[in-house]
Design a protein around this motif. Structure first.
Motif, short mmCIF file in Angstrom:
data_model
loop_
_atom_site.label_atom_id
_atom_site.label_comp_id
_atom_site.label_asym_id
_atom_site.label_seq_id
_atom_site.Cartn_x
_atom_site.Cartn_y
_atom_site.Cartn_z
N PRO A 1 0.87 -1.42 0.04
CA PRO A 1 0.26 0.25 0.33
C PRO A 1 1.23 1.71 -0.19
N PRO A 2 0.62 2.73 -0.81
CA PRO A 2 1.24 3.31 -0.93
C PRO A 2 1.64 4.27 0.40
N ALA A 3 1.02 3.95 1.35
CA ALA A 3 0.32 4.37 2.47
C ALA A 3 2.21 4.19 3.37
N PHE A 4 2.00 2.58 3.15
CA PHE A 4 2.84 1.68 3.92
C PHE A 4 4.41 1.55 3.01
N TRP A 5 4.62 1.53 2.18
CA TRP A 5 5.61 1.87 0.69
C TRP A 5 5.89 3.70 1.69
N GLU B 1 -0.89 -2.07 9.59
CA GLU B 1 -2.38 -3.25 9.48
C GLU B 1 -1.87 -3.89 7.95
N GLY B 2 -2.93 -5.35 8.23
CA GLY B 2 -2.50 -6.64 7.09
C GLY B 2 -0.84 -6.94 6.99
N VAL B 3 -0.25 -6.77 7.50
CA VAL B 3 1.05 -6.78 7.36
C VAL B 3 1.73 -7.46 8.70
N THR B 4 2.53 -8.18 8.25
CA THR B 4 3.54 -9.49 9.73
C THR B 4 4.88 -9.40 8.65
N VAL B 5 5.59 -9.06 9.34
CA VAL B 5 6.52 -9.28 9.19
C VAL B 5 7.49 -10.79 9.89
#
Length: 176
Positions: free
Chosen positions: A35-39, A159-163
């Protein structure tokens, strides 16, 4: 076609800009699937980490006088993700990057093996790393090298991102 010979060494302080440019160029491939904001946040964190001071080693792969790969190696309990993980009791590999045109020569594997060698030399029994599901080529390499999932070290930076956490038990040579 690039030459197959390369060497590994500690990075010099004056090479930080080169390492940053290389890492950002390599990791830019993930921009399209984040997602752009996450990038935007992720890219900012990459730069902050690469420019940061701290108790970690910067290791580079060099070929024909140019840096073609790099990796950071953090000592045990150093918290390389700014409080995202509780300090693990083993060294942690971070930000492995190899230029696309230099891939397929074993450079990523050599950088990982160098981190393992240094960790073993420092007395570590294991070494760890974190990666994202979108980094499938890296995950295949890590698993080929003997890294196994350690879900207890996973964390969620957004949100929605797991490392995903991985760990590799280091084998120590027995002297005869």
């Amino acid at each position: 076609m690039m030459e197959k010979y390369f060497s590994l060494r500690n990075a010099r302080d004056d090479e930080r800009g080169i390492i940053q440019d290389l890492t950002l160029a390599v990791y830019a491939q993930y921009q399209a699937v984040m997602p752009p904001a996450f990038w935007t946040v992720y890219r900012h964190n990459l730069i902050a980490t690469l420019n940061g001071e701290g108790n970690f080693e910067r290791i580079v792969a060099e070929q024909n006088g140019s840096i073609i790969g790099s990796v950071l190696l953090y000592p045990p309990e150093s918290d390389p993700y700014t409080h995202a993980t509780s300090g693990v009791s083993y060294p942690e590999v971070r930000l492995l990057a190899v230029l696309p045109q230099a891939r397929g020569q074993g450079i990523g594997t050599a950088l990982m093996k160098e981190c393992e060698r240094r960790a073993r030399e420092a007395g570590a029994q294991a070494i760890g790393l974190h990666t994202a599901e979108i980094m499938q080529d890296a995950i295949r390499m890590y698993e080929r090298l003997g890294y196994v999932r350690s879900p207890e070290t996973d964390f969620r930076p957004g949100e929605g991102v797991t490392v995903l956490g991985y760990r590799h038990t280091l084998r120590h040579e027995v002297s005869q």
